[in-house]
Design a protein around this motif. Structure first.
Motif, PDB file in Angstrom:
ATOM      1  N   MET A   1      -3.538   6.413 -14.586  1.00 42.01           N
ATOM      2  CA  MET A   1      -3.232   6.859 -13.233  1.00 42.01           C
ATOM      3  C   MET A   1      -3.271   8.364 -13.361  1.00 42.01           C
ATOM      4  O   MET A   1      -2.869   9.166 -13.969  1.00 42.01           O
ATOM      5  CB  MET A   1      -1.688   6.556 -13.207  1.00 42.01           C
ATOM      6  N   GLU A   2      -3.893   8.692 -12.003  1.00 41.84           N
ATOM      7  CA  GLU A   2      -4.113  10.129 -11.900  1.00 41.84           C
ATOM      8  C   GLU A   2      -2.948  10.795 -11.470  1.00 41.84           C
ATOM      9  O   GLU A   2      -2.082  10.164 -10.691  1.00 41.84           O
ATOM     10  CB  GLU A   2      -5.555  10.317 -11.192  1.00 41.84           C
ATOM     11  N   HIS A   3      -2.861  11.986 -11.919  1.00 46.41           N
ATOM     12  CA  HIS A   3      -1.610  12.943 -11.507  1.00 46.41           C
ATOM     13  C   HIS A   3      -2.050  13.896 -10.634  1.00 46.41           C
ATOM     14  O   HIS A   3      -3.122  14.564 -11.124  1.00 46.41           O
ATOM     15  CB  HIS A   3      -0.483  13.116 -12.457  1.00 46.41           C
ATOM     16  N   ARG A   4      -1.547  14.386  -9.475  1.00 47.25           N
ATOM     17  CA  ARG A   4      -2.032  15.705  -8.917  1.00 47.25           C
ATOM     18  C   ARG A   4      -0.831  16.700  -8.993  1.00 47.25           C
ATOM     19  O   ARG A   4       0.229  16.428  -8.603  1.00 47.25           O
ATOM     20  CB  ARG A   4      -2.638  15.278  -7.699  1.00 47.25           C
ATOM     21  N   LYS A   5      -1.228  17.973  -9.154  1.00 51.26           N
ATOM     22  CA  LYS A   5      -0.208  19.226  -8.810  1.00 51.26           C
ATOM     23  C   LYS A   5       0.169  19.159  -7.371  1.00 51.26           C
ATOM     24  O   LYS A   5      -0.388  19.114  -6.488  1.00 51.26           O
ATOM     25  CB  LYS A   5      -0.876  20.399  -9.325  1.00 51.26           C
ATOM     26  N   ILE A   6       1.427  19.423  -7.165  1.00 55.04           N
ATOM     27  CA  ILE A   6       2.163  19.557  -5.921  1.00 55.04           C
ATOM     28  C   ILE A   6       1.903  20.940  -5.614  1.00 55.04           C
ATOM     29  O   ILE A   6       2.665  22.013  -6.400  1.00 55.04           O
ATOM     30  CB  ILE A   6       3.438  19.038  -5.820  1.00 55.04           C
ATOM     31  N   GLY A   7       1.567  21.483  -4.472  1.00 52.94           N
ATOM     32  CA  GLY A   7       1.277  22.724  -4.247  1.00 52.94           C
ATOM     33  C   GLY A   7       0.383  23.892  -5.304  1.00 52.94           C
ATOM     34  O   GLY A   7      -0.156  23.058  -6.013  1.00 52.94           O
TER      35      GLY A   7
ATOM     36  N   SER B   1       2.277  24.428  -7.891  1.00 51.32           N
ATOM     37  CA  SER B   1       3.555  24.708  -8.902  1.00 51.32           C
ATOM     38  C   SER B   1       3.203  23.684 -10.325  1.00 51.32           C
ATOM     39  O   SER B   1       1.932  23.614 -10.333  1.00 51.32           O
ATOM     40  CB  SER B   1       4.754  23.715  -8.295  1.00 51.32           C
ATOM     41  N   ASP B   2       4.000  23.661 -11.059  1.00 49.05           N
ATOM     42  CA  ASP B   2       3.774  22.886 -12.421  1.00 49.05           C
ATOM     43  C   ASP B   2       4.278  21.398 -12.223  1.00 49.05           C
ATOM     44  O   ASP B   2       3.983  20.760 -13.356  1.00 49.05           O
ATOM     45  CB  ASP B   2       4.552  23.536 -13.383  1.00 49.05           C
ATOM     46  N   LEU B   3       4.531  20.983 -11.129  1.00 47.08           N
ATOM     47  CA  LEU B   3       4.884  19.777 -10.824  1.00 47.08           C
ATOM     48  C   LEU B   3       3.633  18.839 -10.479  1.00 47.08           C
ATOM     49  O   LEU B   3       2.919  19.167  -9.461  1.00 47.08           O
ATOM     50  CB  LEU B   3       6.117  19.670  -9.457  1.00 47.08           C
ATOM     51  N   SER B   4       3.740  17.749 -11.285  1.00 49.26           N
ATOM     52  CA  SER B   4       2.498  16.662 -10.806  1.00 49.26           C
ATOM     53  C   SER B   4       3.263  15.416 -10.721  1.00 49.26           C
ATOM     54  O   SER B   4       3.972  15.018 -11.231  1.00 49.26           O
ATOM     55  CB  SER B   4       1.507  16.666 -12.241  1.00 49.26           C
ATOM     56  N   LEU B   5       2.496  14.867  -9.875  1.00 46.51           N
ATOM     57  CA  LEU B   5       3.071  13.599  -9.107  1.00 46.51           C
ATOM     58  C   LEU B   5       1.888  12.485  -9.077  1.00 46.51           C
ATOM     59  O   LEU B   5       0.731  12.662  -9.376  1.00 46.51           O
ATOM     60  CB  LEU B   5       3.579  13.587  -7.766  1.00 46.51           C
ATOM     61  N   SER B   6       2.084  11.048  -9.556  1.00 46.32           N
ATOM     62  CA  SER B   6       1.251  10.065  -9.618  1.00 46.32           C
ATOM     63  C   SER B   6       0.492   9.991  -8.197  1.00 46.32           C
ATOM     64  O   SER B   6       1.266  10.028  -7.089  1.00 46.32           O
ATOM     65  CB  SER B   6       1.783   8.804 -10.109  1.00 46.32           C
ATOM     66  N   ILE B   7      -0.770   9.922  -7.957  1.00 50.46           N
ATOM     67  CA  ILE B   7      -1.428   9.935  -6.669  1.00 50.46           C
ATOM     68  C   ILE B   7      -0.736   8.801  -5.876  1.00 50.46           C
ATOM     69  O   ILE B   7      -0.725   8.623  -4.850  1.00 50.46           O
ATOM     70  CB  ILE B   7      -2.993   9.923  -6.921  1.00 50.46           C
TER      71      ILE B   7
END
Length: 327
Positions: free
Chosen positions: A1-7, A9-15
């Motif tokens: 599962m690809e994760h993408r950075k939010i803004g 920031s150092d927070l990444s969420l699953s797409i």
């Protein structure tokens, strides 16, 4: 599962992020707690490490279900997104709606995000979720009583205390994002977006791209309509808000079903479902960072996670867009 950075920031969420509105049962005709817990666990096992919930979803039910589901999972292996600013237990602010809770009791829901309310809601959410911090804390809806800068001064305080990692908004205009950003760094805007609802492409999308804000797209499958499983003769349960919506009436369902039949061969080529194709299409649109997908059971959750593996060529994207233009 690809994760993408939010803004930035150092927070990444699953797409593909698990949307836990339906898990709470409210406006979905109820919920089965054990089944909902298993759906979230299965989603996580399949790579959907991010879960989006809110206190209003079942008036605390969704958050407590999420809390139960993540027990035993290392906290750094799951990202919790929740919200604030919709109170069913306090008659203050803007009256949002008259509704019923899962037991059928009448309730009034208010949009309110005064400082003291934000702090209180955070404490309650942390208890229900069984955690000591929230990864992304989102204003659920803007309201007219409290200046949005004041609201996010409270969120900034929660970040200082370590109870919240990052701040965000939902359903906000570009000017509201700007105002909120004066008090606290805003990473994203969670807004409705789907093949059938592309209004944000006019202003929200270009603004977020320019200002390095993320867009979290909710209702990408229009609450099941774009799965192709809802037919013109479908009977919605008592308490299911869809039964009275224009988009879910037989004539509309048939028209959308005809469109889905035209794009289904694209999914068939990869052994995928229409729902998976729709989710990946959403996540691949300019400016869209993640797509939220709800699931009523473990199998639906697993199937949603597999959407991340779908490949859509430019030619196929162009075909889908051309057919959408005919709707």
């Amino acid at each position: 599962m690809e994760h993408r950075k939010i803004g930035d920031s150092d927070l990444s969420l699953s797409i593909i992020t698990f949307g836990a509105w339906a898990a709470g049962g409210w406006m979905w005709g109820g919920t089965e707690r054990k089944v909902a817990v298993e759906a979230i666990k299965s989603a996580h096992d399949a790579g959907m490490t991010s879960i989006d919930t809110a206190p209003i979803y079942g008036q605390g039910t969704s958050e407590s279900i999420v809390g139960e589901a993540i027990k035993g999972i290392s906290r750094d292996k799951v990202q919790i997104l929740t919200k604030f600013g919709m109170r069913w237990d306090l008659a203050k602010g803007d009256l949002a709606m008259h509704s019923k809770d899962n037991s059928g009791k009448d309730i009034d829901i208010y949009k309110y995000a005064g400082k003291e309310s934000v702090i209180y809601e955070c404490e309650q959410s942390l208890k229900r979720l069984g955690t000591d911090y929230i990864d992304l804390y989102q204003l659920h809806w803007p309201e007219c009583v409290t200046p949005i800068e004041e609201t996010f001064e409270a969120v900034a305080k929660l970040i200082e205390q370590g109870k919240v990692r990052h701040a965000s908004v939902c359903n906000c205009s570009t000017s509201q994002i700007e105002d909120a950003n004066k008090a606290c760094k805003i990473l994203s805007d969670q807004v409705p977006y789907s093949m059938l609802n592309r209004k944000i492409e006019k202003d929200i999308v270009p603004y977020c791209i320019k200002n390095k804000k993320s867009i979290l797209a909710y209702s990408p499958m229009e609450r099941g309509l774009l799965t192709g499983k809802i037919k013109p003769d479908h009977k919605f349960q008592e308490g299911d808000a869809r039964r009275d919506m224009k988009m879910y009436q037989p004539e509309s369902i048939k028209k959308i079903g005809d469109f889905l039949a035209k794009i289904k061969p694209i999914a068939d080529e990869q052994g995928a479902t229409l729902a998976q194709l729709v989710l990946k299409w959403t996540a691949e649109q300019p400016g869209i960072t993640i797509a939220l997908a709800g699931a009523r059971n473990a199998e639906q959750a697993i199937q949603n996670a597999k959407a991340a593996d779908i490949k859509i060529s430019k030619e196929q994207m162009d075909f889908i867009d051309s057919e959408l233009a005919k709707l």
